[in-house]
Scaffold this motif. Structure first.
Motif, PDB file in Angstrom:
ATOM      1  N   ASP A  36     -10.254  -0.007   3.207  1.00 45.69           N
ATOM      2  CA  ASP A  36      -8.706   0.143   3.093  1.00 45.69           C
ATOM      3  C   ASP A  36      -7.967  -0.938   2.690  1.00 45.69           C
ATOM      4  OD1 ASP A  36      -9.578   2.680   3.571  1.00 45.69           O
ATOM      5  OD2 ASP A  36      -8.934   2.843   5.500  1.00 45.69           O
ATOM      6  N   ASN A  80       0.729  -1.186   0.147  1.00 41.47           N
ATOM      7  CA  ASN A  80       0.010  -0.092  -0.087  1.00 41.47           C
ATOM      8  C   ASN A  80       0.997   1.094  -0.111  1.00 41.47           C
ATOM      9  OD1 ASN A  80       0.823   0.030   2.768  1.00 41.47           O
ATOM     10  ND2 ASN A  80      -1.195  -0.210   3.690  1.00 41.47           N
ATOM     11  N   LYS A  92      -0.050   3.601  -2.679  1.00 37.51           N
ATOM     12  CA  LYS A  92      -1.459   4.233  -2.504  1.00 37.51           C
ATOM     13  C   LYS A  92      -1.131   5.479  -1.795  1.00 37.51           C
ATOM     14  CE  LYS A  92      -3.815   0.013  -3.367  1.00 37.51           C
ATOM     15  NZ  LYS A  92      -3.924  -0.025  -4.970  1.00 37.51           N
TER      16      LYS A  92
END
Length: 207
Positions: free
Chosen positions: A179, A74, A77
């Motif tokens: 998420d 992640n 991101k």
């Protein structure tokens, strides 16, 4: 090698393209203990992903993350202003309060369900089925660099129980359904699965 005990939070200050990757600049929280401050060349787990400090500017840490890291974690991101979990690599003399964490993210999962009970929270995560084969109830798991104990494990989900302290001092308290999170399974689980598959293959070859 890490323990999964987050030393503090950091804030993403800048993400600058650099070839196929990026230069990632973080500012450690002011509450981070002085003993946790990084030095040039140190390994630091950022949301559980091991990166190397390549520069220190005005108490800010700069890392380089390649395309593979950005696509499989992640970190790809992140945007300026986001919070991340930080942990320096463990020393031989440190107390091992969590479990052995390599800082090699296995895959991305996502928050599937959040169940609140007062200040406590049970959080469910959806992950690829190949990862749950390396998990057992009461075993260890690393989510965004946080060492946690597995509660329930299904074919493609697992749950963890989060105490108020963990919710307060890590990014898990900021997570919402949907998420993405970095998942690293316990290295012991990897070896057990490998050994089991090798034995099954050996029996099949002899039959």
């Amino acid at each position: 090698m890490f323990t999964g005990l987050v030393e503090g939070l950091g804030t993403v200050v800048a993400i600058v393209p650099n070839g196929p990757g990026v230069d990632l600049t973080l500012e450690p929280a002011a509450s981070l203990p002085e003993a946790s401050l990084a030095r040039l060349g140190d390994s630091v787990a950022i949301n559980g992903c091991c990166l190397t400090v390549i520069e220190i500017r005005d108490h800010r840490w700069v890392f380089q993350a390649g395309s593979e890291t950005l696509s499989r974690t992640n970190l790809g991101k992140l945007v300026p202003g986001d919070s991340v979990n930080l942990e320096r690599s463990v020393r031989p003399t440190d107390r091992l309060g969590g479990h052995f964490v390599q800082g090699h993210v296995d895959d991305l999962g996502h928050v599937d369900q959040i169940l609140n009970d007062g200040d406590w929270t049970t959080m469910w995560f959806h992950v690829p089925p190949r990862l749950t084969r390396q998990m057992v109830s009461k075993g260890s798991i690393t989510v965004d660099g946080v060492s946690l104990t597995l509660v329930d494990v299904t074919d493609d989900r697992f749950s963890i129980a989060l105490i108020p302290h963990t919710l307060q001092v890590t990014t898990l308290g900021q997570r919402r359904v949907g998420d993405f999170v970095n998942i690293e399974t316990d290295i012991i689980g990897k070896y057990v699965e490998k050994l089991t598959l090798s034995r099954e293959k050996g029996r099949g070859d002899r039959e």
